[in-house]
Write an enzyme that holds these catalytic residues in place. Structure first.
Site, PDB file in Angstrom:
ATOM      1  N   ASP A 150       0.814  -1.215   0.000  1.00 32.69           N
ATOM      2  CA  ASP A 150       0.000   0.000   0.000  1.00 32.69           C
ATOM      3  C   ASP A 150       0.845   1.262   0.000  1.00 32.69           C
ATOM      4  O   ASP A 150       0.356   2.343  -0.335  1.00 32.69           O
ATOM      5  CB  ASP A 150      -0.935  -0.016   1.217  1.00 32.69           C
ATOM      6  CG  ASP A 150      -1.968   1.090   1.173  1.00 32.69           C
ATOM      7  OD1 ASP A 150      -2.631   1.231   0.129  1.00 32.69           O
ATOM      8  OD2 ASP A 150      -2.114   1.816   2.164  1.00 32.69           O
TER       9      ASP A 150
ATOM     10  N   MET B 299      -8.229   5.296   2.715  1.00 35.45           N
ATOM     11  CA  MET B 299      -8.385   6.478   1.872  1.00 35.45           C
ATOM     12  C   MET B 299      -7.139   6.795   1.053  1.00 35.45           C
ATOM     13  O   MET B 299      -7.150   7.726   0.251  1.00 35.45           O
ATOM     14  CB  MET B 299      -8.728   7.688   2.742  1.00 35.45           C
ATOM     15  CG  MET B 299     -10.073   7.604   3.428  1.00 35.45           C
ATOM     16  SD  MET B 299     -11.452   7.457   2.263  1.00 35.45           S
ATOM     17  CE  MET B 299     -11.292   8.997   1.360  1.00 35.45           C
ATOM     18  N   ARG B 300      -6.063   6.025   1.246  1.00 35.23           N
ATOM     19  CA  ARG B 300      -4.842   6.335   0.502  1.00 35.23           C
ATOM     20  C   ARG B 300      -5.069   6.182  -0.998  1.00 35.23           C
ATOM     21  O   ARG B 300      -4.502   6.937  -1.806  1.00 35.23           O
ATOM     22  CB  ARG B 300      -3.687   5.440   0.966  1.00 35.23           C
ATOM     23  CG  ARG B 300      -2.369   5.783   0.279  1.00 35.23           C
ATOM     24  CD  ARG B 300      -1.196   5.007   0.829  1.00 35.23           C
ATOM     25  NE  ARG B 300      -0.753   5.566   2.104  1.00 35.23           N
ATOM     26  CZ  ARG B 300      -0.807   4.918   3.255  1.00 35.23           C
ATOM     27  NH1 ARG B 300      -1.297   3.702   3.302  1.00 35.23           N
ATOM     28  NH2 ARG B 300      -0.383   5.482   4.357  1.00 35.23           N
ATOM     29  N   ALA B 301      -5.896   5.238  -1.400  1.00 38.08           N
ATOM     30  CA  ALA B 301      -6.157   5.037  -2.824  1.00 38.08           C
ATOM     31  C   ALA B 301      -6.765   6.280  -3.454  1.00 38.08           C
ATOM     32  O   ALA B 301      -6.377   6.683  -4.563  1.00 38.08           O
ATOM     33  CB  ALA B 301      -7.081   3.838  -3.020  1.00 38.08           C
TER      34      ALA B 301
END
Length: 716
Positions: free
Chosen positions: A193, A274-276
């Site tokens: 990630d 929420m990193r995506a």
């Protein structure tokens, strides 16, 4: 100094080149993970992009590359007064797979820190990579503790070195680029990630492209300087385009509509966290800047999703990363229907834009090509990576999908398998199509007894650099883990003789003691799976495969190497040599056909041979043998030879004599049971476990430590 292969001379691989260029335009994208088979120029492309990065201004003499406009107030070489600095090329630092912790984060001189109170610090690779590129080749083979340090530094933008209360902190913001071959194992989800983008690369199947790749590589190897000179104009054009896109980036507007598109796509693929969304937004902005536009369009969102989401979507265990482009287009189509976009006003063409709005002439794939005879330079129409990235999964992914479809057809409509009889001779007539595995479950941990010293992992007890402290000893080489209490005890009796007069403790090198720690190691888990006719009942084999798949998943999480041996018909086969890729083992298991007799002895003898070879290759890694069988042994008996059951018993006793820890997964079912698997476990001096007992939530208690009759000195 070695001349780097020019980035613009790389043939094909549009997705990889685009991902690297976008990170050059916007380092905030967060780096690239390059997945692909061996020999696809992954490392060549990464090293080439570093030569295109703009220069950075640094404080003269600072080992930590502080920015003279805003120096780090915590810099160990500081404090620095703001002012003018010196320009130097951006660094690309390579992290070797076998690097030590001190080499990565830096080393603190413990002796001087204790005796003089001086923070004598030698910077590591994280300091060298600050404001540059940190490149990890074979990142999936990196040790767990180094991965943890990388995660911390990538998350905080700083590196902390702590040694018994003495600490040093320095900035460590870098572009993380990793390459890996998925056949050698997957990455932990936490590190996966951290990479902003991911791309899949595979060798081209087009004859013309392959010829051009070989031609250019041979020309480069023959004369690197001359080859680079022929591509110098194209390299300079790329640098200018990167600089123009960087300058344009702050003016690119990410409107509310584009943000809603990004949120709809990320929600549609059920990504975690929420990193995506954040990475996709940054990537779409960089795509617009690369195309010379100040507005983010639907094609930018689509291209960004193809690069930022494949490794973040939720998927079943052992599924390869990927993105369903049809689903992506459907999500965007539905969004357009619900929120139609007004026709945009035509804007001015940006740098590199052609009249058709496709990005104009390319500086990455065209330019001079090597002649076939006299080395004459030819001009070919250049092609730029399009903002809308093509399918990066390649023909191999499509073939895998076709195979998966065939497997589903076999499960849904194939011919029924025979019962549990042992008929057939192992020939083509006795073989039945493979059946799918049942749903995997969480298994209990199976340990190898004793205390090992193998590679760091999460299975069996071992002496390691990380874990709980169990004692102290004199350092063996460079001191890395100080045992403060033991050091003070060693130095205390000599203070008067050393003339101590002040409050400080006088410490000599002979006083230093390092901590002895106990953690866990990864093992070699060798599966020996019975694929004979006695195991071939459809539902039964599905449950057995599900159990083995569950153990494979457990091995992946515990950082083990795995191997797979199958036996049926007349012999045993090494279906998968020991490897770190449990994904490959899962694929072999899924395709495993059944039928024929049960050469149990052949399977055990094959396991003994494999373990003997692996012991020579990696003597520190201890094996765990997992035999999945109902215990039956039926094979063509040799004239005057021992019975199959007797031969299997002899092979099992030989493995026990080698000190191999073993588990027998008893697959026998039905109202009448012969107990043959239990007898086999006794011959192996191992543990018998039923399928139900493998489950972590089973009511039946499972003995965690496998009984092992091995050499006492070796077990200790």
């Amino acid at each position: 100094m070695t001349t780097t292969y020019p980035f613009s001379a790389i043939v094909g691989m549009d997705g990889l080149r685009l991902a690297l260029l976008l990170n050059a335009v916007s380092p905030a994208v967060g780096g690239v993970l390059v997945r692909g088979e061996k020999g696809t120029a992954k490392s060549t492309a990464v090293r080439a992009i570093a030569a295109l990065l703009p220069e950075v201004d640094v404080v003269a003499g600072c080992r930590f590359s502080c920015d003279p406009a805003a120096p780090d107030p915590s810099c160990p070489d500081g404090p620095h007064e703001p002012g003018t600095g010196e320009a130097r090329p951006a660094r690309m630092v390579e992290l070797p797979v076998g690097a030590s912790e001190d080499r990565l984060v830096g080393a603190l001189d413990i002796e001087r820190a204790l005796s003089d109170g001086v923070k004598a610090f030698e910077p590591g690779l994280l300091a060298d990579a600050h404001r540059g590129v940190l490149y990890v080749d074979e990142v999936n083979l990196l040790h767990d503790h180094l991965i943890d340090l990388l995660l911390d530094a990538a998350a905080m933008g700083a590196s902390y070195v702590e040694r018994e209360g003495v600490s040093v902190r320095h900035a460590a913001r870098f572009l993380l680029v990793g390459t890996m071959n998925p056949e050698e194992g997957e990455l932990r989800p936490q590190l996966l990630d951290r990479f902003g983008l991911t791309v899949e690369v595979a060798a081209s199947r087009d004859t013309g492209e392959r010829v051009e790749v070989v031609r250019r590589r041979l020309a480069y190897d023959e004369n690197p300087e001359g080859f680079a000179a022929r591509w110098a104009a194209d390299e300079e054009a790329l640098r200018e385009r990167i600089a123009a896109a960087r300058a344009l980036l702050p003016r690119v507007g990410l409107g509310d509509r584009a943000l809603r598109q990004i949120a709809a796509v990320c929600a549609g693929f059920e990504v975690d966290g929420m990193r995506a969304d954040i990475v996709t937004a940054r990537t779409a902005t960089a795509l617009a800047a690369w195309a010379g536009r100040t507005d983010v369009r639907t094609e930018d969102v689509r291209g960004a999703a193809l690069l930022s989401l494949p490794h973040r979507r939720r998927r079943a265990p052992f599924d390869a990363p990927g993105l369903d482009e049809d689903k992506l287009d459907e999500i965007l189509r539905r969004f357009e229907e619900d929120d139609p976009e007004p026709d945009p006003d035509p804007g001015p063409e940006g740098p590199g834009d052609g009249p058709d709005g496709s990005g104009g002439p390319d500086d990455t794939g065209g330019g001079p090509q090597e002649g076939t005879g006299d080395g004459a330079r030819e001009q070919t129409p250049p092609t730029a990576p399009e903002p809308s990235v093509p399918d990066q999964r390649g023909g191999e992914h499509e073939a895998a999908e076709r195979e998966d479809g065939s497997a589903r057809a076999d499960r849904d409509g194939g011919a029924a398998d025979p019962g549990e009889g042992d008929g057939g001779t192992g020939g083509a007539g006795g073989e039945r199509a493979a059946v799918g595995a049942a749903e995997p479950f969480r298994t209990r941990r199976l340990d190898v007894p004793g205390l090992g010293e193998g590679a760091a992992g999460r299975r069996s007890r071992a002496r390691s650099a990380h874990g709980r402290t169990t004692g102290a000893r004199r350092p063996r080489g460079t001191l890395s883990a100080l045992h403060l209490t033991a050091t003070v005890r060693a130095a205390a009796p000599h203070q008067r003789a050393r003339g101590r007069s002040g409050p400080g403790l006088l410490v000599r090198r002979d006083d230093l003691r390092e901590a002895v720690r106990e953690g866990r190691e990864g093992n070699l888990v060798l599966f020996v799976v019975d694929a004979s006719g006695s195991m071939a009942a459809r539902k039964r084999m599905s449950a057995i495969k599900g159990a083995v798949l569950s153990l494979l998943l457990d091995a992946y999480q515990r950082r083990d190497k795995v191997g797979l041996i199958t036996f049926r018909g007349a012999d045993a086969e090494l279906a998968l040599p020991p490897t770190s890729s449990v994904d490959a083992a899962a694929v072999r298991l899924e395709r495993l056909p059944t039928g024929g007799r049960t050469p149990l002895a052949a399977g055990l003898l094959k396991a003994r041979e494999v373990l003997r070879v692996e012991r020579l290759r990696d003597p520190a890694r201890r094996p765990l043998l997992v035999v999945v069988t109902d215990g039956r042994a039926t094979e063509a008996r040799r004239s005057g030879g021992p019975a199959p059951v007797e031969r299997a018993g002899r092979a099992a006793r030989m493995l026990a004599g080698d000190g191999v820890a073993s588990v027998v997964v008893d697959c026998e079912s039905g109202p009448v049971r012969l107990g043959l698997a239990g007898a086999l476990a006794g011959e192996l001096r191992g543990t018998r476990v039923t399928l139900d007992e493998l489950r972590a939530d089973s009511v039946t208690a499972l003995v965690r430590d496998v009984r092992n009759v091995s050499n006492p000195r070796r077990a200790a």
